[in-house]
Motif scaffolding. Structure first.
Motif, PDB file in Angstrom:
ATOM      1  N   SER A  70       0.794  -1.224   0.000  1.00 28.28           N
ATOM      2  CA  SER A  70       0.000   0.000   0.000  1.00 28.28           C
ATOM      3  C   SER A  70       0.830   1.279   0.000  1.00 28.28           C
ATOM      4  N   GLY A  71       2.076   1.191   0.425  1.00 24.97           N
ATOM      5  CA  GLY A  71       2.892   2.392   0.538  1.00 24.97           C
ATOM      6  C   GLY A  71       2.693   3.119   1.863  1.00 24.97           C
ATOM      7  N   LEU A  72       1.896   2.546   2.762  1.00 20.75           N
ATOM      8  CA  LEU A  72       1.700   3.143   4.080  1.00 20.75           C
ATOM      9  C   LEU A  72       2.999   3.089   4.876  1.00 20.75           C
ATOM     10  N   PRO A  73       3.178   4.016   5.826  1.00 16.78           N
ATOM     11  CA  PRO A  73       4.338   3.909   6.710  1.00 16.78           C
ATOM     12  C   PRO A  73       4.279   2.568   7.459  1.00 16.78           C
ATOM     13  N   LEU A  74       5.407   2.045   7.829  1.00 21.42           N
ATOM     14  CA  LEU A  74       5.479   0.744   8.492  1.00 21.42           C
ATOM     15  C   LEU A  74       4.590   0.696   9.739  1.00 21.42           C
ATOM     16  N   THR A  75       4.489   1.795  10.464  1.00 22.48           N
ATOM     17  CA  THR A  75       3.679   1.830  11.689  1.00 22.48           C
ATOM     18  C   THR A  75       2.183   1.668  11.421  1.00 22.48           C
ATOM     19  N   HIS A  76       1.749   1.872  10.180  1.00 24.56           N
ATOM     20  CA  HIS A  76       0.331   1.742   9.825  1.00 24.56           C
ATOM     21  C   HIS A  76       0.028   0.425   9.111  1.00 24.56           C
ATOM     22  N   GLN A  77       1.064  -0.324   8.766  1.00 24.07           N
ATOM     23  CA  GLN A  77       0.852  -1.603   8.087  1.00 24.07           C
ATOM     24  C   GLN A  77       0.425  -2.659   9.105  1.00 24.07           C
ATOM     25  N   ARG A  78      -0.473  -3.533   8.685  1.00 31.03           N
ATOM     26  CA  ARG A  78      -0.978  -4.585   9.564  1.00 31.03           C
ATOM     27  C   ARG A  78      -0.583  -5.986   9.096  1.00 31.03           C
ATOM     28  N   PHE A  79      -0.345  -6.127   7.807  1.00 31.13           N
ATOM     29  CA  PHE A  79      -0.069  -7.438   7.226  1.00 31.13           C
ATOM     30  C   PHE A  79       1.203  -7.355   6.391  1.00 31.13           C
ATOM     31  N   VAL A  80       2.095  -8.331   6.543  1.00 30.77           N
ATOM     32  CA  VAL A  80       3.366  -8.308   5.815  1.00 30.77           C
ATOM     33  C   VAL A  80       3.146  -8.723   4.365  1.00 30.77           C
ATOM     34  N   GLU A  81       2.799  -9.950   4.156  1.00 27.01           N
ATOM     35  CA  GLU A  81       2.532 -10.462   2.808  1.00 27.01           C
ATOM     36  C   GLU A  81       1.252 -11.294   2.866  1.00 27.01           C
ATOM     37  N   PRO A  82       0.111 -10.628   2.896  1.00 26.33           N
ATOM     38  CA  PRO A  82      -1.149 -11.373   3.054  1.00 26.33           C
ATOM     39  C   PRO A  82      -1.415 -12.301   1.872  1.00 26.33           C
ATOM     40  N   THR A  83      -1.863 -13.498   2.207  1.00 25.13           N
ATOM     41  CA  THR A  83      -2.172 -14.500   1.203  1.00 25.13           C
ATOM     42  C   THR A  83      -3.464 -15.207   1.580  1.00 25.13           C
ATOM     43  N   VAL A  84      -4.361 -15.337   0.635  1.00 26.95           N
ATOM     44  CA  VAL A  84      -5.542 -16.160   0.852  1.00 26.95           C
ATOM     45  C   VAL A  84      -5.122 -17.579   0.521  1.00 26.95           C
ATOM     46  N   TYR A  85      -4.964 -18.384   1.551  1.00 25.11           N
ATOM     47  CA  TYR A  85      -4.449 -19.743   1.396  1.00 25.11           C
ATOM     48  C   TYR A  85      -5.405 -20.627   0.609  1.00 25.11           C
ATOM     49  N   ALA A  86      -6.674 -20.532   0.932  1.00 23.66           N
ATOM     50  CA  ALA A  86      -7.673 -21.358   0.254  1.00 23.66           C
ATOM     51  C   ALA A  86      -9.002 -20.618   0.270  1.00 23.66           C
ATOM     52  N   SER A  87      -9.825 -20.911  -0.715  1.00 14.41           N
ATOM     53  CA  SER A  87     -11.141 -20.294  -0.780  1.00 14.41           C
ATOM     54  C   SER A  87     -12.095 -21.277  -1.450  1.00 14.41           C
ATOM     55  N   LEU A 117       3.723 -19.430  16.362  1.00 12.96           N
ATOM     56  CA  LEU A 117       4.253 -19.943  15.105  1.00 12.96           C
ATOM     57  C   LEU A 117       3.224 -20.778  14.341  1.00 12.96           C
ATOM     58  N   ASN A 118       2.463 -21.610  15.052  1.00  8.21           N
ATOM     59  CA  ASN A 118       1.577 -22.557  14.377  1.00  8.21           C
ATOM     60  C   ASN A 118       0.107 -22.154  14.297  1.00  8.21           C
ATOM     61  N   SER A 119      -0.358 -21.311  15.198  1.00  8.89           N
ATOM     62  CA  SER A 119      -1.796 -21.027  15.194  1.00  8.89           C
ATOM     63  C   SER A 119      -2.123 -19.554  15.357  1.00  8.89           C
ATOM     64  N   ASN A 120      -1.208 -18.678  15.069  1.00  4.01           N
ATOM     65  CA  ASN A 120      -1.444 -17.246  15.241  1.00  4.01           C
ATOM     66  C   ASN A 120      -2.327 -16.689  14.138  1.00  4.01           C
ATOM     67  N   CYS A 121      -3.333 -15.942  14.540  1.00  6.54           N
ATOM     68  CA  CYS A 121      -4.180 -15.174  13.622  1.00  6.54           C
ATOM     69  C   CYS A 121      -4.771 -16.005  12.489  1.00  6.54           C
ATOM     70  N   GLN A 122      -5.261 -17.180  12.796  1.00 11.19           N
ATOM     71  CA  GLN A 122      -5.981 -17.934  11.783  1.00 11.19           C
ATOM     72  C   GLN A 122      -7.279 -17.191  11.543  1.00 11.19           C
ATOM     73  N   THR A 123      -7.562 -16.929  10.292  1.00 14.42           N
ATOM     74  CA  THR A 123      -8.724 -16.113   9.959  1.00 14.42           C
ATOM     75  C   THR A 123      -9.614 -16.859   8.973  1.00 14.42           C
ATOM     76  N   PHE A 124     -10.892 -16.904   9.298  1.00 13.21           N
ATOM     77  CA  PHE A 124     -11.861 -17.540   8.430  1.00 13.21           C
ATOM     78  C   PHE A 124     -12.897 -16.502   8.063  1.00 13.21           C
ATOM     79  N   THR A 125     -13.268 -16.448   6.823  1.00 11.72           N
ATOM     80  CA  THR A 125     -14.287 -15.505   6.384  1.00 11.72           C
ATOM     81  C   THR A 125     -15.352 -16.252   5.607  1.00 11.72           C
ATOM     82  N   ALA A 126     -16.506 -15.672   5.567  1.00 13.73           N
ATOM     83  CA  ALA A 126     -17.594 -16.291   4.817  1.00 13.73           C
ATOM     84  C   ALA A 126     -18.242 -15.237   3.940  1.00 13.73           C
TER      85      ALA A 126
END
Length: 126
Positions: A70-87, A117-126
């Motif tokens: 996005s070009g936002l300053p680092l302090t405003h970024q929330r996600f490093v390299e977001p990926t939708v793993y499956a849909s 490492l293994n279960s941080n921020c698992q996100t499910f959307t519908a």
């Protein structure tokens, strides 16, 4: 899944709410006092947020809006390299709020301990 009491410990700040950086986010304003406690990195918590994205494309736009793309300053970024793993299409019909809560709690019960490492921020959307 996330740290137990994470939202209360972080002053109601959530990556999934637009007003995360506000002095008093809306989530903070509606939290009951007993939810405002230090977080516990060893235990899991379930968080359910009704996000405004109406479909996968809008959800991916939200992720990009707060990523390094996005070009936002680092302090405003929330996600490093977001990926939708499956849909896939939602397979639940006639899902009430109670049913959804039950599904979330059943899933959480299977993950008894928390691991960043293994279960941080698992996100499910519908």
């Amino acid at each position: 899944l996330a740290w137990r009491n994470g939202c209360g410990g972080y002053g109601g700040k959530s990556n999934w709410c637009e007003d995360k950086l506000a002095d008093e986010p809306a989530l903070w304003k509606c939290m009951q006092p007993n939810l405002v406690t230090p977080w516990d990195e060893t235990k899991t918590e379930v968080r359910c947020i009704d996000h405004a994205a109406r479909n996968k494309a809008e959800f991916e736009e939200y992720l990009s809006k707060y990523s390094k793309k996005s070009g936002l300053p680092l302090t405003h970024q929330r996600f490093v390299e977001p990926t939708v793993y499956a849909s896939a299409p939602v397979r639940l019909r006639r899902l009430s709020e109670r049913d959804l809560a039950g599904h979330i709690l059943n899933y959480c019960r299977r993950v008894q301990t928390y691991s960043q490492l293994n279960s941080n921020c698992q996100t499910f959307t519908a």
